[in-house]
Design a protein around this motif. Structure first.
Motif, PDB file in Angstrom:
ATOM      1  N   LEU A 154       0.827  -1.202   0.000  1.00  0.00           N
ATOM      2  CA  LEU A 154       0.000   0.000   0.000  1.00  0.00           C
ATOM      3  C   LEU A 154       0.866   1.257   0.000  1.00  0.00           C
ATOM      4  CD1 LEU A 154      -2.898  -0.861   2.482  1.00  0.00           C
ATOM      5  CD2 LEU A 154      -3.064  -0.512   0.019  1.00  0.00           C
ATOM      6  N   ARG A 155       1.979   1.189   0.726  1.00  0.00           N
ATOM      7  CA  ARG A 155       2.881   2.344   0.749  1.00  0.00           C
ATOM      8  C   ARG A 155       3.481   2.595  -0.631  1.00  0.00           C
ATOM      9  NH1 ARG A 155       7.695   4.785   1.685  1.00  0.00           N
ATOM     10  NH2 ARG A 155       7.729   6.281   3.416  1.00  0.00           N
ATOM     11  N   MET A 156       3.805   1.533  -1.347  1.00  0.00           N
ATOM     12  CA  MET A 156       4.321   1.681  -2.706  1.00  0.00           C
ATOM     13  C   MET A 156       3.285   2.343  -3.606  1.00  0.00           C
ATOM     14  SD  MET A 156       6.159  -2.073  -2.903  1.00  0.00           S
ATOM     15  CE  MET A 156       6.209  -2.120  -4.695  1.00  0.00           C
ATOM     16  N   VAL A 157       2.014   1.911  -3.494  1.00  0.00           N
ATOM     17  CA  VAL A 157       0.945   2.528  -4.275  1.00  0.00           C
ATOM     18  C   VAL A 157       0.835   4.016  -3.924  1.00  0.00           C
ATOM     19  CG1 VAL A 157      -1.551   2.586  -4.654  1.00  0.00           C
ATOM     20  CG2 VAL A 157      -0.352   0.399  -4.549  1.00  0.00           C
ATOM     21  N   GLY A 158       0.906   4.311  -2.638  1.00  0.00           N
ATOM     22  CA  GLY A 158       0.839   5.706  -2.204  1.00  0.00           C
ATOM     23  C   GLY A 158       1.985   6.533  -2.751  1.00  0.00           C
ATOM     24  N   GLU A 159       3.194   5.980  -2.741  1.00  0.00           N
ATOM     25  CA  GLU A 159       4.377   6.708  -3.221  1.00  0.00           C
ATOM     26  C   GLU A 159       4.292   6.938  -4.729  1.00  0.00           C
ATOM     27  OE1 GLU A 159       6.994   8.860  -1.934  1.00  0.00           O
ATOM     28  OE2 GLU A 159       7.270   7.146  -0.605  1.00  0.00           O
ATOM     29  N   ILE A 160       3.874   5.923  -5.475  1.00  0.00           N
ATOM     30  CA  ILE A 160       3.761   6.065  -6.932  1.00  0.00           C
ATOM     31  C   ILE A 160       2.671   7.085  -7.283  1.00  0.00           C
ATOM     32  CG2 ILE A 160       3.061   4.869  -9.041  1.00  0.00           C
ATOM     33  CD1 ILE A 160       4.408   2.339  -7.822  1.00  0.00           C
ATOM     34  N   GLY A 161       1.523   6.969  -6.629  1.00  0.00           N
ATOM     35  CA  GLY A 161       0.445   7.923  -6.876  1.00  0.00           C
ATOM     36  C   GLY A 161       0.851   9.341  -6.521  1.00  0.00           C
ATOM     37  N   THR A 162       1.558   9.497  -5.412  1.00  0.00           N
ATOM     38  CA  THR A 162       2.034  10.821  -5.011  1.00  0.00           C
ATOM     39  C   THR A 162       2.960  11.412  -6.064  1.00  0.00           C
ATOM     40  OG1 THR A 162       1.886  10.271  -2.655  1.00  0.00           O
ATOM     41  CG2 THR A 162       3.337  12.088  -3.267  1.00  0.00           C
ATOM     42  N   ALA A 163       3.916  10.610  -6.541  1.00  0.00           N
ATOM     43  CA  ALA A 163       4.870  11.101  -7.537  1.00  0.00           C
ATOM     44  C   ALA A 163       4.147  11.550  -8.803  1.00  0.00           C
ATOM     45  CB  ALA A 163       5.889  10.015  -7.866  1.00  0.00           C
ATOM     46  N   TYR A 164       3.198  10.749  -9.276  1.00  0.00           N
ATOM     47  CA  TYR A 164       2.499  11.083 -10.520  1.00  0.00           C
ATOM     48  C   TYR A 164       1.646  12.338 -10.381  1.00  0.00           C
ATOM     49  CZ  TYR A 164      -0.835  10.971 -14.313  1.00  0.00           C
ATOM     50  OH  TYR A 164      -1.619  11.334 -15.386  1.00  0.00           O
ATOM     51  N   PHE A 165       0.782  12.362  -9.383  1.00  0.00           N
ATOM     52  CA  PHE A 165      -0.151  13.483  -9.257  1.00  0.00           C
ATOM     53  C   PHE A 165       0.561  14.764  -8.815  1.00  0.00           C
ATOM     54  CE2 PHE A 165      -3.212   9.973  -9.045  1.00  0.00           C
ATOM     55  CZ  PHE A 165      -4.145  10.422  -9.961  1.00  0.00           C
ATOM     56  N   PHE A 166       1.529  14.627  -7.918  1.00  0.00           N
ATOM     57  CA  PHE A 166       2.237  15.828  -7.456  1.00  0.00           C
ATOM     58  C   PHE A 166       3.017  16.476  -8.597  1.00  0.00           C
ATOM     59  CE2 PHE A 166       6.216  17.712  -5.899  1.00  0.00           C
ATOM     60  CZ  PHE A 166       5.694  18.766  -5.172  1.00  0.00           C
ATOM     61  N   LEU A 167       3.782  15.674  -9.344  1.00  0.00           N
ATOM     62  CA  LEU A 167       4.594  16.253 -10.409  1.00  0.00           C
ATOM     63  C   LEU A 167       3.739  16.778 -11.556  1.00  0.00           C
ATOM     64  CD1 LEU A 167       7.804  14.069 -10.703  1.00  0.00           C
ATOM     65  CD2 LEU A 167       7.589  16.421  -9.930  1.00  0.00           C
ATOM     66  N   THR A 168       2.628  16.108 -11.856  1.00  0.00           N
ATOM     67  CA  THR A 168       1.726  16.612 -12.894  1.00  0.00           C
ATOM     68  C   THR A 168       1.203  17.993 -12.493  1.00  0.00           C
ATOM     69  OG1 THR A 168       1.057  14.371 -13.501  1.00  0.00           O
ATOM     70  CG2 THR A 168      -0.355  16.170 -14.232  1.00  0.00           C
ATOM     71  N   ALA A 169       0.794  18.133 -11.226  1.00  0.00           N
ATOM     72  CA  ALA A 169       0.339  19.439 -10.745  1.00  0.00           C
ATOM     73  C   ALA A 169       1.480  20.451 -10.755  1.00  0.00           C
ATOM     74  CB  ALA A 169      -0.236  19.302  -9.335  1.00  0.00           C
ATOM     75  N   LEU A 170       2.663  20.025 -10.328  1.00  0.00           N
ATOM     76  CA  LEU A 170       3.813  20.921 -10.250  1.00  0.00           C
ATOM     77  C   LEU A 170       4.205  21.458 -11.618  1.00  0.00           C
ATOM     78  CD1 LEU A 170       6.006  22.046  -8.280  1.00  0.00           C
ATOM     79  CD2 LEU A 170       7.419  20.087  -8.951  1.00  0.00           C
ATOM     80  N   PHE A 171       4.069  20.627 -12.647  1.00  0.00           N
ATOM     81  CA  PHE A 171       4.437  21.054 -13.998  1.00  0.00           C
ATOM     82  C   PHE A 171       3.466  22.077 -14.582  1.00  0.00           C
ATOM     83  CE2 PHE A 171       7.036  17.034 -15.310  1.00  0.00           C
ATOM     84  CZ  PHE A 171       7.966  17.351 -14.338  1.00  0.00           C
ATOM     85  N   HIS A 172       2.266  22.197 -13.988  1.00  0.00           N
ATOM     86  CA  HIS A 172       1.241  23.078 -14.549  1.00  0.00           C
ATOM     87  C   HIS A 172       0.782  24.179 -13.593  1.00  0.00           C
ATOM     88  CE1 HIS A 172       0.910  19.387 -17.000  1.00  0.00           C
ATOM     89  NE2 HIS A 172       0.578  20.210 -17.976  1.00  0.00           N
ATOM     90  N   MET A 173       1.298  24.189 -12.368  1.00  0.00           N
ATOM     91  CA  MET A 173       0.889  25.178 -11.370  1.00  0.00           C
ATOM     92  C   MET A 173       2.108  25.802 -10.718  1.00  0.00           C
ATOM     93  SD  MET A 173      -2.170  23.106  -9.390  1.00  0.00           S
ATOM     94  CE  MET A 173      -2.291  24.380  -8.116  1.00  0.00           C
ATOM     95  N   PRO A 174       1.951  26.995 -10.120  1.00  0.00           N
ATOM     96  CA  PRO A 174       3.049  27.567  -9.339  1.00  0.00           C
ATOM     97  C   PRO A 174       3.446  26.633  -8.196  1.00  0.00           C
ATOM     98  CG  PRO A 174       1.384  29.232  -9.774  1.00  0.00           C
ATOM     99  CD  PRO A 174       0.802  27.925 -10.212  1.00  0.00           C
ATOM    100  N   ILE A 175       4.742  26.538  -7.941  1.00  0.00           N
ATOM    101  CA  ILE A 175       5.235  25.612  -6.922  1.00  0.00           C
ATOM    102  C   ILE A 175       4.672  25.953  -5.550  1.00  0.00           C
ATOM    103  CG2 ILE A 175       7.350  26.989  -6.583  1.00  0.00           C
ATOM    104  CD1 ILE A 175       8.829  24.385  -6.017  1.00  0.00           C
TER     105      ILE A 175
END
Length: 300
Positions: A75-96
């Motif tokens: 479950l932690r792996m799923v959480g880490e992968i999901g965090t990386a994907y959604f966080f970086l997608t938001a970061l690439f399109h929004m102010p940090i």
């Protein structure tokens, strides 16, 4: 004069937050130049190798993991992968700073979810702080307004996956080394995004890009190490508020590197979220002191 454990822990927490935000800045600087899956895979290779060496030096690779803990690790792996994907997608399109401000709601979601999942007691004061904090999040996101962007939902999804990751970590046995768990999750990110990158074209990596990827990997490794070290010194109630220095770093880096500065309503929402989180930490410390006092006064 010797430095106290609390002061050492505060410096480590601030170092961890600075490392993560600088790593985010490196990654955001590469948005549009390198596909995100390729970027995460290349960073993951460097991170996993470095964490693997550290874990080996610390003897963490010899850890015996009980069978019941593998579910929590998964479950932690799923959480880490999901965090990386959604966080970086938001970061690439929004102010940090906007993305980081939304992430400050994590202590609130952790407390609320722990109350539901683990039946942790949450009094009316902390529940009120959670509700006020979510009002602050809505001021940052502002759904339905002209400034609203769908990528705000990606930031909120990242908060959800971080909550899953941290609650899964809480379910792990205490004798499992932190660096072993860090290595497993780092390797899972590398493998997942490496396989995902095969579905698209790769971009050429020049010297500038290579330097930024290495910089991002070095800083996130520093964040991992500081995060592990900070749990071994000082009092959590004293050290935890220094996690909010990450927002200061995001504001400074957003302005200096990307020419970004949040709207006044975003700053107000961030202040409300941080204030709610600090109040939660204050209440946790108060309840902890009461528990210790009642235990100390108990007849022996």
């Amino acid at each position: 004069m010797a430095r106290s454990d609390n002061l050492t822990g505060a410096f480590l927490m601030m170092g961890s937050m600075a490392s993560y935000r600088i790593s985010d800045s490196f990654m955001k600087s590469l948005a549009g130049d390198i596909p995100m899956f390729q970027l995460l895979f290349l960073r993951g290779i460097l991170t996993t190798l470095a964490v693997g060496v550290i874990a080996w030096k610390m003897g963490a690779l010899r850890a015996q993991v009980p069978r019941r803990d593998w579910g929590a690790i998964g479950l932690r792996m799923v959480g880490e992968i999901g965090t990386a994907y959604f966080f970086l997608t938001a970061l690439f399109h929004m102010p940090i700073a906007n993305v980081t401000a939304i992430l400050q709601a994590i202590p609130l979601t952790l407390t609320l979810t722990a109350a539901v999942v683990f039946r942790d007691p949450v009094g009316w004061r902390r529940m009120s702080a959670i509700l006020v904090g979510f009002v602050g999040v809505m001021l940052i996101v502002r759904p339905g307004t002209q400034d609203f962007t769908v990528y705000s939902f990606y930031s909120l999804a990242a908060v959800g996956f971080v909550t899953l990751r941290d609650l899964s970590t809480r379910a792990l046995s205490r004798d499992i080394p932190s660096m072993f768990v860090t290595l497993i999750t780092s390797a899972s990110i590398m493998v997942f995004f490496g396989l995902g990158s095969l579905s698209g074209e790769w971009a050429a990596v020049d010297m500038r890009t290579s330097g930024m990827i290495v910089g991002a990997a070095v800083m996130i490794i520093g964040g991992y190490l500081f995060s592990v070290m900070v749990m071994r010194v000082g009092e959590v109630s004293f050290i935890a508020p220094f996690r909010y220095t990450g927002l200061i770093w995001a504001l400074v880096l957003g302005w200096a590197v990307f020419g970004e500065w949040p709207e006044p309503l975003t700053l107000l929402g961030a202040a409300i979220v941080v204030g709610s989180g600090l109040f939660m930490l204050y209440r946790e410390a108060q309840l902890g002191r009461k528990t210790r006092l009642s235990r100390d006064l108990r007849p022996r």
